[in-house]
Motif scaffolding. Structure first.
Motif, PDB file in Angstrom:
ATOM      1  N   MET A 132       0.854  -1.169   0.000  1.00 44.33           N
ATOM      2  CA  MET A 132       0.000   0.000   0.000  1.00 44.33           C
ATOM      3  C   MET A 132       0.906   1.241   0.000  1.00 44.33           C
ATOM      4  SD  MET A 132      -2.955   0.633   2.838  1.00 44.33           S
ATOM      5  CE  MET A 132      -4.418   1.356   2.212  1.00 44.33           C
ATOM      6  N   TYR A 133       0.526   2.224  -0.815  1.00 47.30           N
ATOM      7  CA  TYR A 133       1.313   3.455  -0.887  1.00 47.30           C
ATOM      8  C   TYR A 133       0.744   4.519   0.054  1.00 47.30           C
ATOM      9  CZ  TYR A 133       3.129   1.462  -5.208  1.00 47.30           C
ATOM     10  OH  TYR A 133       3.707   0.651  -6.130  1.00 47.30           O
ATOM     11  N   PHE A 134       1.651   5.378   0.549  1.00 41.57           N
ATOM     12  CA  PHE A 134       1.259   6.488   1.404  1.00 41.57           C
ATOM     13  C   PHE A 134       2.003   7.740   0.970  1.00 41.57           C
ATOM     14  CE2 PHE A 134       0.459   2.701   3.806  1.00 41.57           C
ATOM     15  CZ  PHE A 134      -0.777   2.953   4.379  1.00 41.57           C
ATOM     16  N   ALA A 135       1.264   8.853   0.918  1.00 40.59           N
ATOM     17  CA  ALA A 135       1.868  10.160   0.665  1.00 40.59           C
ATOM     18  C   ALA A 135       1.995  10.870   2.005  1.00 40.59           C
ATOM     19  CB  ALA A 135       0.999  10.974  -0.276  1.00 40.59           C
ATOM     20  N   ILE A 136       3.198  11.337   2.278  1.00 40.34           N
ATOM     21  CA  ILE A 136       3.467  12.100   3.494  1.00 40.34           C
ATOM     22  C   ILE A 136       3.754  13.527   3.061  1.00 40.34           C
ATOM     23  CG2 ILE A 136       4.963  12.355   5.504  1.00 40.34           C
ATOM     24  CD1 ILE A 136       5.604   9.298   5.156  1.00 40.34           C
ATOM     25  N   VAL A 137       2.913  14.444   3.512  1.00 40.86           N
ATOM     26  CA  VAL A 137       3.083  15.858   3.192  1.00 40.86           C
ATOM     27  C   VAL A 137       3.294  16.593   4.508  1.00 40.86           C
ATOM     28  CG1 VAL A 137       2.053  17.907   2.160  1.00 40.86           C
ATOM     29  CG2 VAL A 137       1.609  15.652   1.161  1.00 40.86           C
ATOM     30  N   ALA A 138       4.430  17.258   4.623  1.00 42.00           N
ATOM     31  CA  ALA A 138       4.774  17.960   5.857  1.00 42.00           C
ATOM     32  C   ALA A 138       5.140  19.402   5.528  1.00 42.00           C
ATOM     33  CB  ALA A 138       5.938  17.262   6.549  1.00 42.00           C
ATOM     34  N   ILE A 139       4.566  20.328   6.271  1.00 43.57           N
ATOM     35  CA  ILE A 139       4.803  21.751   6.070  1.00 43.57           C
ATOM     36  C   ILE A 139       5.650  22.280   7.228  1.00 43.57           C
ATOM     37  CG2 ILE A 139       3.711  24.016   5.790  1.00 43.57           C
ATOM     38  CD1 ILE A 139       3.117  21.954   3.525  1.00 43.57           C
ATOM     39  N   ASP A 140       6.718  22.987   6.870  1.00 43.05           N
ATOM     40  CA  ASP A 140       7.645  23.510   7.885  1.00 43.05           C
ATOM     41  C   ASP A 140       7.020  24.613   8.735  1.00 43.05           C
ATOM     42  OD1 ASP A 140       9.437  21.870   6.583  1.00 43.05           O
ATOM     43  OD2 ASP A 140      10.825  23.478   6.028  1.00 43.05           O
ATOM     44  N   ARG A 141       7.473  24.677   9.975  1.00 43.99           N
ATOM     45  CA  ARG A 141       7.180  25.841  10.807  1.00 43.99           C
ATOM     46  C   ARG A 141       8.034  26.993  10.282  1.00 43.99           C
ATOM     47  NH1 ARG A 141       8.737  25.791  15.926  1.00 43.99           N
ATOM     48  NH2 ARG A 141      10.252  24.139  15.747  1.00 43.99           N
ATOM     49  N   PRO A 142       7.600  28.233  10.457  1.00 46.77           N
ATOM     50  CA  PRO A 142       8.412  29.368  10.014  1.00 46.77           C
ATOM     51  C   PRO A 142       9.787  29.368  10.700  1.00 46.77           C
ATOM     52  CG  PRO A 142       6.197  30.093  10.585  1.00 46.77           C
ATOM     53  CD  PRO A 142       6.316  28.653  11.017  1.00 46.77           C
ATOM     54  N   GLY A 143      10.788  29.808   9.968  1.00 46.94           N
ATOM     55  CA  GLY A 143      12.123  29.957  10.532  1.00 46.94           C
ATOM     56  C   GLY A 143      12.918  28.674  10.675  1.00 46.94           C
ATOM     57  N   MET A 144      12.578  27.647   9.932  1.00 44.72           N
ATOM     58  CA  MET A 144      13.233  26.347  10.076  1.00 44.72           C
ATOM     59  C   MET A 144      14.325  26.096   9.037  1.00 44.72           C
ATOM     60  SD  MET A 144      12.208  24.526  12.658  1.00 44.72           S
ATOM     61  CE  MET A 144      12.336  26.003  13.633  1.00 44.72           C
ATOM     62  N   THR A 145      14.683  27.102   8.249  1.00 42.89           N
ATOM     63  CA  THR A 145      15.652  26.904   7.166  1.00 42.89           C
ATOM     64  C   THR A 145      16.978  26.354   7.675  1.00 42.89           C
ATOM     65  OG1 THR A 145      14.600  28.679   5.919  1.00 42.89           O
ATOM     66  CG2 THR A 145      16.817  28.037   5.230  1.00 42.89           C
ATOM     67  N   VAL A 191       6.722   9.721  -0.755  1.00 40.66           N
ATOM     68  CA  VAL A 191       5.824   8.607  -1.063  1.00 40.66           C
ATOM     69  C   VAL A 191       6.552   7.340  -0.648  1.00 40.66           C
ATOM     70  CG1 VAL A 191       4.627   7.313  -2.851  1.00 40.66           C
ATOM     71  CG2 VAL A 191       4.664   9.814  -2.944  1.00 40.66           C
ATOM     72  N   ILE A 192       5.889   6.571   0.195  1.00 42.89           N
ATOM     73  CA  ILE A 192       6.460   5.314   0.669  1.00 42.89           C
ATOM     74  C   ILE A 192       5.468   4.190   0.417  1.00 42.89           C
ATOM     75  CG2 ILE A 192       7.853   6.449   2.441  1.00 42.89           C
ATOM     76  CD1 ILE A 192       5.784   5.293   4.511  1.00 42.89           C
ATOM     77  N   GLU A 193       5.983   2.993   0.484  1.00 41.21           N
ATOM     78  CA  GLU A 193       5.154   1.806   0.469  1.00 41.21           C
ATOM     79  C   GLU A 193       5.287   1.174   1.848  1.00 41.21           C
ATOM     80  OE1 GLU A 193       4.445  -2.008  -2.491  1.00 41.21           O
ATOM     81  OE2 GLU A 193       6.047  -0.583  -2.912  1.00 41.21           O
ATOM     82  N   ALA A 194       4.163   0.851   2.462  1.00 41.51           N
ATOM     83  CA  ALA A 194       4.159   0.264   3.799  1.00 41.51           C
ATOM     84  C   ALA A 194       2.944  -0.647   3.917  1.00 41.51           C
ATOM     85  CB  ALA A 194       4.101   1.357   4.863  1.00 41.51           C
ATOM     86  N   PRO A 195       2.982  -1.597   4.846  1.00 39.89           N
ATOM     87  CA  PRO A 195       1.869  -2.533   4.954  1.00 39.89           C
ATOM     88  C   PRO A 195       0.574  -1.916   5.474  1.00 39.89           C
ATOM     89  CG  PRO A 195       3.537  -3.023   6.603  1.00 39.89           C
ATOM     90  CD  PRO A 195       4.095  -1.957   5.714  1.00 39.89           C
ATOM     91  N   ASP A 196       0.689  -0.806   6.241  1.00 41.04           N
ATOM     92  CA  ASP A 196      -0.511  -0.209   6.823  1.00 41.04           C
ATOM     93  C   ASP A 196      -0.214   1.220   7.281  1.00 41.04           C
ATOM     94  OD1 ASP A 196       0.737  -0.402   9.474  1.00 41.04           O
ATOM     95  OD2 ASP A 196       0.203  -2.520   9.388  1.00 41.04           O
ATOM     96  N   LEU A 197      -1.289   1.937   7.647  1.00 45.32           N
ATOM     97  CA  LEU A 197      -1.172   3.329   8.062  1.00 45.32           C
ATOM     98  C   LEU A 197      -0.314   3.484   9.314  1.00 45.32           C
ATOM     99  CD1 LEU A 197      -1.936   6.319   7.756  1.00 45.32           C
ATOM    100  CD2 LEU A 197      -4.048   5.816   9.018  1.00 45.32           C
ATOM    101  N   THR A 198      -0.450   2.570  10.253  1.00 42.95           N
ATOM    102  CA  THR A 198       0.336   2.660  11.489  1.00 42.95           C
ATOM    103  C   THR A 198       1.831   2.630  11.186  1.00 42.95           C
ATOM    104  OG1 THR A 198      -1.433   1.629  12.761  1.00 42.95           O
ATOM    105  CG2 THR A 198       0.775   1.565  13.724  1.00 42.95           C
ATOM    106  N   THR A 199       2.249   1.755  10.294  1.00 42.42           N
ATOM    107  CA  THR A 199       3.663   1.678   9.910  1.00 42.42           C
ATOM    108  C   THR A 199       4.100   2.955   9.217  1.00 42.42           C
ATOM    109  OG1 THR A 199       3.490  -0.729   9.691  1.00 42.42           O
ATOM    110  CG2 THR A 199       5.364   0.334   8.607  1.00 42.42           C
ATOM    111  N   ALA A 200       3.266   3.487   8.335  1.00 48.85           N
ATOM    112  CA  ALA A 200       3.599   4.730   7.637  1.00 48.85           C
ATOM    113  C   ALA A 200       3.721   5.899   8.615  1.00 48.85           C
ATOM    114  CB  ALA A 200       2.548   5.024   6.574  1.00 48.85           C
TER     115      ALA A 200
END
Length: 99
Positions: A1-14, A57-66
């Motif tokens: 199963m594929y999972f998309a992980i989208v993460a948005i930075d906090r300001p000032g994290m460069t 994008v990762i492949e993992a067996p389930d949401l908990t693993t992702a």
């Protein structure tokens, strides 16, 4: 199963992002059992030069693993992200494993 992980930075994290990047990249090369890294990269600001988040994008067996994989990422551990979304994803177009 594929999972998309989208993460948005906090300001000032460069700077934190730059310092943490080598550990993040190593994490993507030494994956836990059951996880396959498929693709990813930084999300960019409209200037095209400033990273403001991450898409993986990762492949993992389930949401908990992702979710566990996402939480173990050095970027997550460095508290770079303001928000993270882990969602099941149906990789259709461009998937090299599909005809």
């Amino acid at each position: 199963m594929y999972f998309a992980i989208v993460a948005i930075d906090r300001p000032g994290m460069t700077e934190v992002r730059a310092r943490t990047r080598p550990a993040h990249r190593e994490y993507l090369r030494t994956l836990p059992d059951g996880v396959v890294y498929r693709l990813g990269g930084p999300l960019m600001a409209s200037d095209g030069a400033t990273a403001i988040g991450t898409l993986l994008v990762i492949e993992a067996p389930d949401l908990t693993t992702a979710e566990r994989f996402s939480a173990g990422d050095p970027y997550s551990k460095a508290d770079i992200f303001a928000q993270v979304s882990v969602r099941a994803w149906d990789w259709g177009t461009g998937n090299p494993d599909r005809a």
